[in-house]
Motif scaffolding. Structure first.
Motif, PDB file in Angstrom:
ATOM      1  N   PHE A   1      41.232  21.420  -7.414  1.00  9.58           N
ATOM      2  CA  PHE A   1      40.516  20.950  -6.224  1.00  9.58           C
ATOM      3  C   PHE A   1      39.013  20.912  -6.483  1.00  9.58           C
ATOM      4  O   PHE A   1      38.343  19.901  -6.198  1.00  9.58           O
ATOM      5  CB  PHE A   1      40.829  21.854  -5.030  1.00  9.58           C
ATOM      6  N   LEU A   2      38.482  21.995  -7.033  1.00 10.37           N
ATOM      7  CA  LEU A   2      37.034  22.063  -7.296  1.00 10.37           C
ATOM      8  C   LEU A   2      36.626  21.045  -8.364  1.00 10.37           C
ATOM      9  O   LEU A   2      35.568  20.409  -8.262  1.00 10.37           O
ATOM     10  CB  LEU A   2      36.649  23.473  -7.739  1.00 10.37           C
ATOM     11  N   SER A   3      37.467  20.876  -9.378  1.00  9.06           N
ATOM     12  CA  SER A   3      37.168  19.917 -10.441  1.00  9.06           C
ATOM     13  C   SER A   3      37.185  18.491  -9.910  1.00  9.06           C
ATOM     14  O   SER A   3      36.333  17.665 -10.276  1.00  9.06           O
ATOM     15  CB  SER A   3      38.183  20.072 -11.576  1.00  9.06           C
ATOM     16  N   SER A   4      38.159  18.180  -9.054  1.00 12.46           N
ATOM     17  CA  SER A   4      38.225  16.849  -8.462  1.00 12.46           C
ATOM     18  C   SER A   4      37.042  16.602  -7.531  1.00 12.46           C
ATOM     19  O   SER A   4      36.462  15.508  -7.519  1.00 12.46           O
ATOM     20  CB  SER A   4      39.537  16.683  -7.690  1.00 12.46           C
ATOM     21  N   THR A   5      36.685  17.632  -6.767  1.00 11.52           N
ATOM     22  CA  THR A   5      35.503  17.527  -5.905  1.00 11.52           C
ATOM     23  C   THR A   5      34.270  17.243  -6.741  1.00 11.52           C
ATOM     24  O   THR A   5      33.460  16.361  -6.423  1.00 11.52           O
ATOM     25  CB  THR A   5      35.303  18.825  -5.108  1.00 11.52           C
ATOM     26  N   ASN A   6      34.139  17.981  -7.834  1.00  8.72           N
ATOM     27  CA  ASN A   6      32.983  17.814  -8.708  1.00  8.72           C
ATOM     28  C   ASN A   6      32.990  16.445  -9.395  1.00  8.72           C
ATOM     29  O   ASN A   6      31.958  15.788  -9.520  1.00  8.72           O
ATOM     30  CB  ASN A   6      32.990  18.919  -9.768  1.00  8.72           C
ATOM     31  N   GLY A   7      34.187  16.006  -9.830  1.00 11.51           N
ATOM     32  CA  GLY A   7      34.285  14.726 -10.518  1.00 11.51           C
ATOM     33  C   GLY A   7      33.941  13.549  -9.629  1.00 11.51           C
ATOM     34  O   GLY A   7      33.403  12.536 -10.098  1.00 11.51           O
ATOM     35  N   SER A   8      34.265  13.663  -8.335  1.00  7.90           N
ATOM     36  CA  SER A   8      33.982  12.571  -7.400  1.00  7.90           C
ATOM     37  C   SER A   8      32.648  12.757  -6.686  1.00  7.90           C
ATOM     38  O   SER A   8      32.247  11.904  -5.892  1.00  7.90           O
ATOM     39  CB  SER A   8      35.111  12.473  -6.364  1.00  7.90           C
ATOM     40  N   LEU A   9      31.959  13.854  -6.987  1.00  6.43           N
ATOM     41  CA  LEU A   9      30.686  14.136  -6.338  1.00  6.43           C
ATOM     42  C   LEU A   9      29.610  13.135  -6.755  1.00  6.43           C
ATOM     43  O   LEU A   9      28.812  12.665  -5.949  1.00  6.43           O
ATOM     44  CB  LEU A   9      30.253  15.565  -6.687  1.00  6.43           C
ATOM     45  N   ALA A  10      29.582  12.792  -8.047  1.00  8.14           N
ATOM     46  CA  ALA A  10      28.552  11.900  -8.570  1.00  8.14           C
ATOM     47  C   ALA A  10      29.052  10.490  -8.873  1.00  8.14           C
ATOM     48  O   ALA A  10      28.264   9.541  -8.886  1.00  8.14           O
ATOM     49  CB  ALA A  10      27.945  12.513  -9.837  1.00  8.14           C
ATOM     50  N   LYS A  11      30.337  10.343  -9.134  1.00 12.01           N
ATOM     51  CA  LYS A  11      30.881   9.059  -9.576  1.00 12.01           C
ATOM     52  C   LYS A  11      30.563   7.894  -8.646  1.00 12.01           C
ATOM     53  O   LYS A  11      30.181   6.804  -9.116  1.00 12.01           O
ATOM     54  CB  LYS A  11      32.396   9.188  -9.768  1.00 12.01           C
ATOM     55  N   PRO A  12      30.690   8.036  -7.305  1.00 14.06           N
ATOM     56  CA  PRO A  12      30.411   6.884  -6.431  1.00 14.06           C
ATOM     57  C   PRO A  12      28.963   6.407  -6.493  1.00 14.06           C
ATOM     58  O   PRO A  12      28.659   5.287  -6.085  1.00 14.06           O
ATOM     59  CB  PRO A  12      30.741   7.432  -5.032  1.00 14.06           C
ATOM     60  N   PHE A  13      28.063   7.270  -6.989  1.00 11.13           N
ATOM     61  CA  PHE A  13      26.646   6.932  -6.988  1.00 11.13           C
ATOM     62  C   PHE A  13      26.143   6.465  -8.351  1.00 11.13           C
ATOM     63  O   PHE A  13      24.961   6.197  -8.519  1.00 11.13           O
ATOM     64  CB  PHE A  13      25.834   8.156  -6.535  1.00 11.13           C
ATOM     65  N   LEU A  14      27.073   6.361  -9.309  1.00 19.70           N
ATOM     66  CA  LEU A  14      26.665   6.002 -10.668  1.00 19.70           C
ATOM     67  C   LEU A  14      26.105   4.583 -10.731  1.00 19.70           C
ATOM     68  O   LEU A  14      25.076   4.330 -11.373  1.00 19.70           O
ATOM     69  CB  LEU A  14      27.860   6.151 -11.617  1.00 19.70           C
ATOM     70  N   ASN A  15      26.780   3.654 -10.055  1.00 19.57           N
ATOM     71  CA  ASN A  15      26.288   2.271 -10.024  1.00 19.57           C
ATOM     72  C   ASN A  15      24.919   2.178  -9.361  1.00 19.57           C
ATOM     73  O   ASN A  15      24.026   1.457  -9.831  1.00 19.57           O
ATOM     74  CB  ASN A  15      27.275   1.369  -9.284  1.00 19.57           C
ATOM     75  N   VAL A  16      24.781   2.892  -8.255  1.00 20.35           N
ATOM     76  CA  VAL A  16      23.507   2.869  -7.523  1.00 20.35           C
ATOM     77  C   VAL A  16      22.396   3.474  -8.377  1.00 20.35           C
ATOM     78  O   VAL A  16      21.280   2.940  -8.440  1.00 20.35           O
ATOM     79  CB  VAL A  16      23.631   3.628  -6.186  1.00 20.35           C
ATOM     80  N   TYR A  17      22.702   4.590  -9.061  1.00 24.27           N
ATOM     81  CA  TYR A  17      21.709   5.218  -9.936  1.00 24.27           C
ATOM     82  C   TYR A  17      21.290   4.258 -11.047  1.00 24.27           C
ATOM     83  O   TYR A  17      20.100   4.134 -11.377  1.00 24.27           O
ATOM     84  CB  TYR A  17      22.287   6.495 -10.553  1.00 24.27           C
ATOM     85  N   LEU A  18      22.258   3.562 -11.622  1.00 23.06           N
ATOM     86  CA  LEU A  18      21.980   2.606 -12.691  1.00 23.06           C
ATOM     87  C   LEU A  18      21.053   1.498 -12.203  1.00 23.06           C
ATOM     88  O   LEU A  18      20.075   1.144 -12.879  1.00 23.06           O
ATOM     89  CB  LEU A  18      23.302   2.022 -13.199  1.00 23.06           C
ATOM     90  N   LEU A  19      21.338   0.953 -11.024  1.00 20.34           N
ATOM     91  CA  LEU A  19      20.537  -0.146 -10.481  1.00 20.34           C
ATOM     92  C   LEU A  19      19.134   0.306 -10.060  1.00 20.34           C
ATOM     93  O   LEU A  19      18.166  -0.438 -10.205  1.00 20.34           O
ATOM     94  CB  LEU A  19      21.260  -0.777  -9.286  1.00 20.34           C
ATOM     95  N   GLU A  20      19.026   1.517  -9.562  1.00 15.95           N
ATOM     96  CA  GLU A  20      17.731   1.990  -9.055  1.00 15.95           C
ATOM     97  C   GLU A  20      16.828   2.553 -10.139  1.00 15.95           C
ATOM     98  O   GLU A  20      15.599   2.516 -10.006  1.00 15.95           O
ATOM     99  CB  GLU A  20      17.952   3.059  -7.971  1.00 15.95           C
ATOM    100  N   ASN A  21      17.410   3.054 -11.231  1.00 17.07           N
ATOM    101  CA  ASN A  21      16.602   3.779 -12.209  1.00 17.07           C
ATOM    102  C   ASN A  21      16.546   3.144 -13.596  1.00 17.07           C
ATOM    103  O   ASN A  21      15.641   3.470 -14.377  1.00 17.07           O
ATOM    104  CB  ASN A  21      17.126   5.214 -12.352  1.00 17.07           C
ATOM    105  N   ILE A  22      17.507   2.276 -13.919  1.00 25.31           N
ATOM    106  CA  ILE A  22      17.549   1.749 -15.286  1.00 25.31           C
ATOM    107  C   ILE A  22      17.508   0.233 -15.335  1.00 25.31           C
ATOM    108  O   ILE A  22      16.715  -0.349 -16.080  1.00 25.31           O
ATOM    109  CB  ILE A  22      18.811   2.276 -16.017  1.00 25.31           C
ATOM    110  N   GLU A  23      18.343  -0.440 -14.572  1.00 25.49           N
ATOM    111  CA  GLU A  23      18.423  -1.906 -14.625  1.00 25.49           C
ATOM    112  C   GLU A  23      18.717  -2.460 -13.240  1.00 25.49           C
ATOM    113  O   GLU A  23      19.780  -2.191 -12.681  1.00 25.49           O
ATOM    114  CB  GLU A  23      19.522  -2.332 -15.615  1.00 25.49           C
ATOM    115  N   ASP A  24      17.755  -3.241 -12.685  1.00 20.74           N
ATOM    116  CA  ASP A  24      17.944  -3.767 -11.334  1.00 20.74           C
ATOM    117  C   ASP A  24      18.647  -5.118 -11.314  1.00 20.74           C
ATOM    118  O   ASP A  24      18.920  -5.653 -10.241  1.00 20.74           O
ATOM    119  CB  ASP A  24      16.600  -3.866 -10.602  1.00 20.74           C
TER     120      ASP A  24
END
Length: 432
Positions: free
Chosen positions: A246-269
């Protein structure tokens, strides 16, 4: 009917039953819509239905809720009823879910889309839990990770070709009939029909009575006690393992949904370049999964989980500290590959806990993992808003490292009670 194989061979035939490849092909057809659906639903919801962010969040969470609700029930009955019948029901149901989504999009109904996603998730439990159980029954205990790697690979192949079919139909329809919604979204009808057809073929062609039988005795007094569910150490180990899942799944999905947004905002728009950098990670690791499974089969579970968690945390650290798009893409492929390998080690371990209660174990695993997948994005969003775009990934790194000792403790309690030992070769030599 029971198939027996020569344990001394290390060929493909010695790893799985003769019908394994035929069985695993259903995953290719059931995975066709995965990538396309991930793109299509938020696109339709935001661009055509003007859905708010919270609405899109709910739409994607209900699919996990559906899976979580069906998992305990399906896990309980998997050990008692026909597994291929359950897979058939799941495959047919998933096909119907695509039809519901198609109708909801045509009718521009946000509620209909949510219902279709929930139904898709609910029927996923009927599909994956008995199928994972069949994979364990039709593979050698020494090559269990390889067998689950074949599952991942089939999913990758289906996702890859499904993306071509789905986006091909979408782009061609936009060119020749840009206002014809029936044609533009018709890929959903194709995927629905293929799911139904695959379910029928699976029901006809797969013989669940064919099981892999090792040529050595692998049962012990300890493994017999697993089936009685008596030892306190077994209860402690399973309880701790499910909490960690449960904790591992929570942790794994904690950042994954924001990976695309992080990429667009910080590396390549540029969204096109960002997509080109992001997409390979979803295919490469899945296509390599059988080879990764072979590595996992020869890895001590303590070492496998520890290395996967440690390397995953390290790669994530480098991932959020690079400004180069293609370095980011390479690191992401490495990260997903490490996560896939760790998942294969874990699937291998969980499949060995009990033979007679294997379906229940997989059911509980899905329930706790799905619950974590619901909580994770919510917590990640809060952390993102309060502390910035890097914060979900930093929290993920810390938690991933912190969970390593708990994985090890859970495995330590469970190892003496496994129905299928990890020291198979030595036991075989002792019995001969």
């Amino acid at each position: 009917m029971i198939s027996s194989v020569n344990d001394e061979k290390n060929t493909y035939e010695s790893r799985v039953t003769d019908d394994f490849s035929s069985m695993i092909k259903i995953i290719i057809f059931n995975s066709l819509g995965f990538f396309f659906l991930d793109f299509l639903i938020p696109y339709v919801a935001s661009q055509e239905l003007q859905a708010a962010g919270i609405d899109m969040g709910v739409i994607f969470s209900v699919i996990v809720v559906g899976y979580m609700i069906s998992s305990p029930f399906v896990g309980a009955i998997t050990d008692r009823v026909s597994k291929k019948l359950l897979v058939f029901i799941g495959s047919i149901g998933r096909g119907v879910a695509y039809f519901i989504l198609y109708g909801a999009i045509i009718l521009k109904s946000l509620l209909g889309i949510a219902l279709g996603m929930f139904f898709l998730g609910f029927l996923a439990g009927f599909f994956w839990i008995p199928l994972n159980t069949l994979i364990a029954e039709k593979s050698s205990v020494k090559n269990r990770s390889y067998a689950y790697g074949r599952r991942e690979s089939a999913e990758g192949i289906g996702t890859f070709f499904g993306a071509f079919v789905g986006f091909g139909i979408l782009l061609i329809a936009f060119e020749i009939a840009p206002h014809n919604s029936f044609l533009i979204y018709s890929a959903l009808i194709v995927f629905g029909l293929v799911n139904i057809l695959a379910g029928i073929v699976f029901l006809i062609c797969v013989d669940e009575s064919v099981k892999y039988i090792e040529n050595f005795r692998n049962e012990s007094i300890a493994s017999q006690s697993v089936q009685k569910w008596v030892p306190s150490s077994l209860v402690i180990g399973l309880s701790l393992l499910f909490v960690v899942l449960f904790l591992s799944s929570t942790n794994g999905s904690l950042a994954k949904p924001f990976l695309n947004v992080y990429l667009l905002e910080n590396i390549e728009d540029n969204p096109t370049l960002a997509a080109l950098a992001y997409a390979p990670s979803g295919f490469v690791s899945m296509l390599l999964a059988p080879k990764l499974g072979e590595i996992a089969d020869h890895t001590n579970p303590y070492i496998g989980i520890s290395l996967a968690s440690g390397l995953g945390a390290l790669i994530t650290f480098f991932l959020i500290n690079t400004t180069n798009l293609w370095v980011f893409a390479a690191l992401l492929i490495m990260d997903v590959t490490v996560v896939t390998t760790g998942g294969l080690v874990l699937s291998n371990f969980i499949s060995r806990v009990s033979k007679s209660h294997r379906g229940k174990i997989f059911g509980f695993q899905s329930t706790f993992s799905n619950f974590g997948a619901i909580i994770g994005p919510l917590f990640g969003g809060i952390v993102w808003d309060l502390f910035g775009s890097k914060s979900p990934f930093i929290v993920s790194i810390v938690v991933e490292l912190a969970l390593i000792p708990f994985y090890i403790i859970a495995m330590f309690y469970l190892l003496p009670h496994l129905a299928e030992s990890f020291e198979v070769k030595r036991n075989a030599d002792q019995n001969s």
